[in-house]
Design an enzyme around this catalytic site. Sequence first.
Site, PDB file in Angstrom:
ATOM      1  N   CYS A 152      38.825  85.621  31.666  1.00  0.00           N
ATOM      2  CA  CYS A 152      38.822  85.002  30.340  1.00  0.00           C
ATOM      3  C   CYS A 152      37.459  85.235  29.675  1.00  0.00           C
ATOM      4  O   CYS A 152      36.418  85.065  30.305  1.00  0.00           O
ATOM      5  CB  CYS A 152      39.110  83.504  30.460  1.00  0.00           C
ATOM      6  SG  CYS A 152      39.181  82.707  28.847  1.00  0.00           S
ATOM      7  N   CYS A 212      33.495  78.476  29.256  1.00  0.00           N
ATOM      8  CA  CYS A 212      33.651  77.072  29.668  1.00  0.00           C
ATOM      9  C   CYS A 212      32.995  76.878  31.049  1.00  0.00           C
ATOM     10  O   CYS A 212      33.416  77.507  32.035  1.00  0.00           O
ATOM     11  CB  CYS A 212      35.128  76.700  29.716  1.00  0.00           C
ATOM     12  SG  CYS A 212      36.017  77.232  28.231  1.00  0.00           S
ATOM     13  N   CYS A 236      34.934  76.361  34.378  1.00  0.00           N
ATOM     14  CA  CYS A 236      36.193  77.068  34.646  1.00  0.00           C
ATOM     15  C   CYS A 236      36.068  78.278  35.573  1.00  0.00           C
ATOM     16  O   CYS A 236      35.302  79.208  35.309  1.00  0.00           O
ATOM     17  CB  CYS A 236      36.819  77.502  33.321  1.00  0.00           C
ATOM     18  SG  CYS A 236      38.457  78.217  33.585  1.00  0.00           S
ATOM     19  N   CYS A 290      54.696  73.764  33.163  1.00  0.00           N
ATOM     20  CA  CYS A 290      53.568  74.060  32.275  1.00  0.00           C
ATOM     21  C   CYS A 290      52.996  75.429  32.593  1.00  0.00           C
ATOM     22  O   CYS A 290      52.534  75.654  33.710  1.00  0.00           O
ATOM     23  CB  CYS A 290      52.450  73.042  32.460  1.00  0.00           C
ATOM     24  SG  CYS A 290      52.988  71.369  32.216  1.00  0.00           S
ATOM     25  N   CYS A 336      56.017  73.436  28.649  1.00  0.00           N
ATOM     26  CA  CYS A 336      54.681  73.217  28.109  1.00  0.00           C
ATOM     27  C   CYS A 336      53.914  74.521  28.279  1.00  0.00           C
ATOM     28  O   CYS A 336      54.130  75.229  29.262  1.00  0.00           O
ATOM     29  CB  CYS A 336      53.992  72.091  28.886  1.00  0.00           C
ATOM     30  SG  CYS A 336      52.280  71.824  28.364  1.00  0.00           S
ATOM     31  N   CYS A 375      49.711  67.790  24.030  1.00  0.00           N
ATOM     32  CA  CYS A 375      49.127  67.374  25.312  1.00  0.00           C
ATOM     33  C   CYS A 375      47.641  67.670  25.182  1.00  0.00           C
ATOM     34  O   CYS A 375      47.251  68.834  25.075  1.00  0.00           O
ATOM     35  CB  CYS A 375      49.768  68.185  26.444  1.00  0.00           C
ATOM     36  SG  CYS A 375      48.957  67.923  28.036  1.00  0.00           S
ATOM     37  N   ARG A 383      47.909  61.364  32.075  1.00  0.00           N
ATOM     38  CA  ARG A 383      48.125  62.136  33.306  1.00  0.00           C
ATOM     39  C   ARG A 383      46.910  62.137  34.213  1.00  0.00           C
ATOM     40  O   ARG A 383      45.799  62.476  33.796  1.00  0.00           O
ATOM     41  CB  ARG A 383      48.520  63.590  32.978  1.00  0.00           C
ATOM     42  CG  ARG A 383      48.798  64.386  34.258  1.00  0.00           C
ATOM     43  CD  ARG A 383      49.395  65.751  34.022  1.00  0.00           C
ATOM     44  NE  ARG A 383      50.607  65.668  33.236  1.00  0.00           N
ATOM     45  CZ  ARG A 383      50.810  66.345  32.112  1.00  0.00           C
ATOM     46  NH1 ARG A 383      49.896  67.157  31.671  1.00  0.00           N
ATOM     47  NH2 ARG A 383      51.929  66.216  31.451  1.00  0.00           N
TER      48      ARG A 383
HETATM   49  N1  SAM Z   1      42.579  79.014  28.297  1.00  0.00           N
HETATM   50  C1  SAM Z   1      43.268  77.917  27.769  1.00  0.00           C
HETATM   51  C2  SAM Z   1      42.347  76.861  27.206  1.00  0.00           C
HETATM   52  O1  SAM Z   1      41.236  76.748  27.700  1.00  0.00           O
HETATM   53  O2  SAM Z   1      42.757  76.151  26.317  1.00  0.00           O
HETATM   54  C3  SAM Z   1      44.243  77.272  28.721  1.00  0.00           C
HETATM   55  C4  SAM Z   1      43.932  77.164  30.186  1.00  0.00           C
HETATM   56  S1  SAM Z   1      42.571  76.096  30.630  1.00  0.00           S
HETATM   57  C5  SAM Z   1      42.334  76.499  32.316  1.00  0.00           C
HETATM   58  C6  SAM Z   1      43.267  74.473  30.596  1.00  0.00           C
HETATM   59  C7  SAM Z   1      42.365  73.311  30.883  1.00  0.00           C
HETATM   60  O3  SAM Z   1      42.131  73.201  32.276  1.00  0.00           O
HETATM   61  C8  SAM Z   1      40.982  73.287  30.295  1.00  0.00           C
HETATM   62  O4  SAM Z   1      40.988  72.893  28.953  1.00  0.00           O
HETATM   63  C9  SAM Z   1      40.282  72.255  31.155  1.00  0.00           C
HETATM   64  O5  SAM Z   1      40.373  70.980  30.573  1.00  0.00           O
HETATM   65  C10 SAM Z   1      41.062  72.311  32.475  1.00  0.00           C
HETATM   66  N2  SAM Z   1      40.203  72.819  33.567  1.00  0.00           N
HETATM   67  C11 SAM Z   1      39.823  74.101  33.773  1.00  0.00           C
HETATM   68  N3  SAM Z   1      39.019  74.197  34.846  1.00  0.00           N
HETATM   69  C12 SAM Z   1      38.867  72.951  35.336  1.00  0.00           C
HETATM   70  C13 SAM Z   1      38.132  72.410  36.423  1.00  0.00           C
HETATM   71  N4  SAM Z   1      37.364  73.168  37.202  1.00  0.00           N
HETATM   72  N5  SAM Z   1      38.217  71.080  36.654  1.00  0.00           N
HETATM   73  C14 SAM Z   1      38.981  70.299  35.856  1.00  0.00           C
HETATM   74  N6  SAM Z   1      39.689  70.757  34.804  1.00  0.00           N
HETATM   75  C15 SAM Z   1      39.635  72.068  34.534  1.00  0.00           C
HETATM   76 FE1  SF4 Z   2      39.187  80.535  29.481  1.00  0.00          FE
HETATM   77 FE2  SF4 Z   2      38.995  78.727  31.379  1.00  0.00          FE
HETATM   78 FE3  SF4 Z   2      37.872  78.268  29.036  1.00  0.00          FE
HETATM   79 FE4  SF4 Z   2      40.578  78.288  29.237  1.00  0.00          FE
HETATM   80  S1  SF4 Z   2      39.166  76.826  30.181  1.00  0.00           S
HETATM   81  S2  SF4 Z   2      39.320  79.254  27.659  1.00  0.00           S
HETATM   82  S3  SF4 Z   2      40.814  79.842  30.843  1.00  0.00           S
HETATM   83  S4  SF4 Z   2      37.295  79.893  30.491  1.00  0.00           S
END
Ligand code: SAM
Ligand code: SF4
Length: 362
Positions: free
Chosen positions: A67, A71, A74, A111, A142, A202, A274
Amino acid sequence: MNAVAKPVFNKKAITDIRHDWSREEILALFTQPFSDLMFQAQTVHRANFDPNQVQVSTLCSIKTGACPEDCAYCPQSARYDTGLEKEKLMAVQAVIDEAKAAKASGATRFCMGAAWRSPKGRDMGYVTDMVKGVKGLGLETCMTLGMLKSEQAEQLADAGLDYYNHNLDTSPEYYGDVITTRTYSDRLETLDNVRNAGMKVCCGGIVGMGEEESDRAGLLQQLANMKEHPESVPVNMLVKVEGTPMADQADLDPFDFIRTIAVARIIMPKSHVRLSAGREEMNEQMQAMAYLAGANSIFYGEKLLTTPNPEASKDMLLFKRLGIHQESYELHMDEKEQEAALVKSLADEQESIKNDKFFYTA
Ligand code: SAM
Ligand code: SF4
Ligand code: DTB
């Protein structure tokens, strides 16, 4: 505590949907004695929901890793070396097969998540086919695909997508410490597009990223003051993944996590809250406390998107021990199927008890 900040708790407060919460009011809910907070959350929960019913969703990562976003929590960001194997967009039939398996193990919502900043035009045909196929199985659908333009939101809604997940993650003030490649207002714009297309929202966040209590209050304030409350509010506990900037974040006080659930329940009385990522690190007592605080939805199945989640059989057994039943379970499975799933999960559980794995690591 001053007069403005004192938590108000009367009959009207239990069911009223408000959109004018101040940060001080929310902080006052957070900082009251734990027992008072739990009582208040339970009272609100019981006035709005069957307190013994929990909705279960299963996650599927339809496109994993690589990606472009940054973030800091992530494992799927291309900027961090987390050892994750990246995968292309799954074939439509493979997603439908996963959904069938999720349905067979008792999930009622499927989802689908993609590690995208936003979907490209060429992706839309595939994802809308996934929605149609999964919906055809009798599951709620979802998706979480990143930012959506209004036309993309409409395409998904037309395909029959029930919910779109798009998290605000934290307060507006702390957001820049976590993500720099897109803004808070980008997130709010996508949420507007989802709402305007007629889908359910959500939207939640992550606790344990080094934020202050006022940031947790700030996140919940944003959610509760939306024109309509999100139907589903995921509260994730940070999963600390090696290689991400948040890998060494200090442990969160478990009571602070429970407080976040309880305050979400009180200020969004009719939303499903949730208990999301992080359950693998919670013992059963902590999860039970989250249900007591008003959580009434979980991710079910041994994997979240890329990290582990408790085995479905453990959740089933915990539900049984707590007298919890699954929401809409009976709508999606006939009695024989329900019975078979329960018998199988209890047998699996007996096996894991024999192997002395009864409690999750705390
Ligand atoms: N890429 C898209 C986005 O960011 O909107 C969708 C997938 S993203 C992985 C979905 C959500 O997963 C993120 O917004 C975050 O809140 C949650 N998430 C990702 N990594 C995480 C982690 N290490 N611990 C807890 N929540 C996490
Ligand atoms: Fe990409 Fe992870 Fe951020 Fe979603 S949460 S935009 S998958 S880096
Ligand atoms: C949400 O709030 N939590 C889920 C779902 N929405 C998409 C994702 C949690 C991901 C945890 C880290 C991982 O497994 O990659």
